[in-house]
Scaffold this active site. Structure first.
Site, PDB file in Angstrom:
ATOM      1  N   LEU A 125      -4.728  19.679  -1.008  1.00 36.82           N
ATOM      2  CA  LEU A 125      -5.328  18.724  -0.063  1.00 36.82           C
ATOM      3  C   LEU A 125      -4.282  18.093   0.835  1.00 36.82           C
ATOM      4  O   LEU A 125      -4.568  17.687   1.946  1.00 36.82           O
ATOM      5  CB  LEU A 125      -6.090  17.636  -0.834  1.00 36.82           C
ATOM      6  CG  LEU A 125      -7.281  18.131  -1.684  1.00 36.82           C
ATOM      7  CD1 LEU A 125      -7.897  16.961  -2.431  1.00 36.82           C
ATOM      8  CD2 LEU A 125      -8.318  18.813  -0.809  1.00 36.82           C
ATOM      9  N   GLY A 126      -3.059  17.938   0.353  1.00 41.97           N
ATOM     10  CA  GLY A 126      -2.003  17.327   1.137  1.00 41.97           C
ATOM     11  C   GLY A 126      -0.739  17.207   0.326  1.00 41.97           C
ATOM     12  O   GLY A 126      -0.723  17.459  -0.889  1.00 41.97           O
ATOM     13  N   GLY A 165       2.877  14.626  -0.132  1.00 40.88           N
ATOM     14  CA  GLY A 165       3.489  13.339   0.169  1.00 40.88           C
ATOM     15  C   GLY A 165       4.794  13.170  -0.564  1.00 40.88           C
ATOM     16  O   GLY A 165       5.316  14.100  -1.178  1.00 40.88           O
ATOM     17  N   GLY A 166       5.317  11.937  -0.508  1.00 42.28           N
ATOM     18  CA  GLY A 166       6.605  11.688  -1.132  1.00 42.28           C
ATOM     19  C   GLY A 166       6.573  11.816  -2.640  1.00 42.28           C
ATOM     20  O   GLY A 166       7.584  12.108  -3.268  1.00 42.28           O
ATOM     21  N   THR A 196       2.524  16.948  -4.456  1.00 39.33           N
ATOM     22  CA  THR A 196       1.401  17.642  -3.820  1.00 39.33           C
ATOM     23  C   THR A 196       0.094  17.201  -4.458  1.00 39.33           C
ATOM     24  O   THR A 196      -0.003  17.072  -5.681  1.00 39.33           O
ATOM     25  CB  THR A 196       1.558  19.165  -3.962  1.00 39.33           C
ATOM     26  OG1 THR A 196       2.823  19.537  -3.407  1.00 39.33           O
ATOM     27  CG2 THR A 196       0.463  19.908  -3.234  1.00 39.33           C
ATOM     28  N   ASP A 226      -2.506  -3.085  -2.343  1.00 39.43           N
ATOM     29  CA  ASP A 226      -2.674  -2.778  -3.783  1.00 39.43           C
ATOM     30  C   ASP A 226      -1.315  -2.540  -4.395  1.00 39.43           C
ATOM     31  O   ASP A 226      -0.921  -1.411  -4.669  1.00 39.43           O
ATOM     32  CB  ASP A 226      -3.577  -1.561  -3.950  1.00 39.43           C
ATOM     33  CG  ASP A 226      -3.864  -1.278  -5.423  1.00 39.43           C
ATOM     34  OD1 ASP A 226      -3.656  -2.192  -6.256  1.00 39.43           O
ATOM     35  OD2 ASP A 226      -4.278  -0.146  -5.739  1.00 39.43           O
TER      36      ASP A 226
END
Length: 435
Positions: free
Chosen positions: A351-352, A354-355, A358, A428
């Site tokens: 889906l994507g 990031g840092g 995956t 959050d």
């Protein structure tokens, strides 16, 4: 006296249905040096007790030498009319002619009828002491030869390989017959042993006591084995009106080209042994592979269990058991379950990125598709517990570390709220339950 002797056995080179066969030769030889004989061999061929005699029409006593008398002697059994001999003499002079065997370097003589055992030998009347002789050759040879198979060459006089070449290339012709010690008239009295059958004629063999069978006019003896169309793959035996096929000793089969042919018993044994060894090796390799696979799986299982225990797996299970059935209680997912849910982490399920890693779309075994964060469990407790030193946790946090953590968190939020080109308001912020 050395004998170049066939010890009762002769090697057959060729056999024909007209009553003749060819056998390998045995040569008598001598070598002189300084007027003395250095080497002396007698060529002996014994056909007794076979129904064979030396052909007096197809053979000639032949001699090669320069100061020699070649002799052929028969002793036992005695030829017709008693002991028989044959001889010829050679001399060497300049002008010897290749192909001529009339006494100059080479001589020939006919042989008597009915001979079954012969001795061929040479003797020198001057012992090669005449220098005019010794310059040509110190060797002399005597042998029986089929007419037309030997051609004299002057170089033969000094050819040290002459004896071996002659024995291999110059045959002796022998006549064969049936009904040994019987004439046709005597043989007909016993029909069970009489060889000449229907459509044949019996004639007495004049070289010895025996007879020949021949076809009546208008008939011929067909040797089916001589035809290239016979079906034998190995041994063909001609029989009246037909032929039969067989295999050599140590082989099995019907001997037919269109049948089972002939197979060596040794080959069958080797083939069976090879197949046995092959299957044995395959079975051994299969057992080794299965053992290695089982060993690898067990080692992997042990490593997973050890890793689970080292990273607080038992502690996690214990803590989860304290809150059964609560929504807050995290579930322990095995590696195999995660692989199945993400189709072995297929790129189609991404889906994507990031840092923190995956993000995959996953479907659990119960069909659920709910957003989840999957963490590796670390058993050192929560950040809150380390800050407040709850539950007897021995914290590694010093006051300096706490100030550093707070400063770094503030810097991070300052960047998100103010320094970023598009401000990011994070609402959050809390330490994870398990760290």
């Amino acid at each position: 006296m050395d004998m170049n002797y066939n010890t009762g056995y002769v090697e057959v080179v060729d056999i024909s249905i007209n009553g003749q066969m060819r056998i390998k030769n045995f040569v008598g030889a001598s070598y002189y040096k300084g007027g003395e004989i250095i080497d002396f061999k007698v060529g002996v061929i014994n056909l007794y007790p076979s129904p064979l005699v030396f052909s007096d029409t197809a053979n000639k006593l032949t001699a090669i030498g320069c100061d020699d008398t070649a002799s052929l002697i028969t002793i036992f059994p005695l030829a017709v009319g008693g002991a028989q001999t044959s001889a010829c003499t050679t001399v060497c002079i300049n002008g010897m002619i290749n192909g001529s065997c009339t006494g100059m370097g080479c001589c020939e003589s006919s042989i008597p009828k009915g001979l079954k055992t012969i001795y061929t030998l040479t003797s020198s009347y001057g012992n090669y002491t005449d220098k005019s002789v010794s310059v040509f050759s110190p060797y002399s040879y005597a042998f029986l030869a089929e007419q037309g198979t030997f051609t004299f060459n002057v170089h033969d006089l000094n050819d040290t390989s002459f004896k071996n070449k002659t024995q291999n290339n110059v045959p002796v012709v022998v006549d064969w017959f049936v009904g040994e010690d019987e004439t046709c008239e005597q043989a007909r009295l016993n029909r069970s042993t009489y060889v000449c059958q229907n459509n044949t004629n019996c004639t007495d063999f004049h070289g010895a006591v025996g007879y020949h069978c021949s076809c009546l006019p208008g008939y011929q003896d067909i040797d089916e084995c001589a035809s290239p169309h016979n079906l034998c793959s190995h041994i063909c035996t001609n029989i009246p009106g037909s032929y039969k096929c067989s295999c050599p000793e140590g082989h099995r089969g019907d001997g037919l080209k269109n049948g089972t042919r002939c197979t060596s018993n040794h080959s069958r044994f080797v083939m069976g042994l090879s197949l046995g060894v092959t299957f044995g090796v395959l079975a051994l390799l299969t057992m080794i592979w299965m053992s290695f696979t089982l060993y690898t799986r067990n080692k992997l299982k042990q490593k997973r269990e050890k890793f689970f225990q080292q990273n607080g797996g038992l502690l996690l299970k214990q803590r989860l058991s304290q809150h059964p059935g609560t929504m807050e209680s995290p579930k322990i997912y095995s590696l195999d379950e995660l692989k199945t849910a993400t189709n072995n982490y297929s790129e189609d399920c991404i889906l994507g990125k990031g840092g923190y890693g995956t993000v995959y779309k996953g479907v659990l075994s119960n069909g659920c598709q709910v957003p989840l964060l999957v963490y590796e469990f670390i058993s050192n407790g929560t950040l809150y517990e380390h800050i407040h030193k709850n539950k007897g946790v021995t914290s590694w946090l010093t006051w300096a570390n706490c100030i550093r953590l707070a400063s770094e968190v503030v810097d991070a939020f300052a960047y998100l709220h103010s320094a970023a080109s598009i401000p990011i308001i994070h609402r959050d912020v809390n330490p994870p339950t398990y760290y």
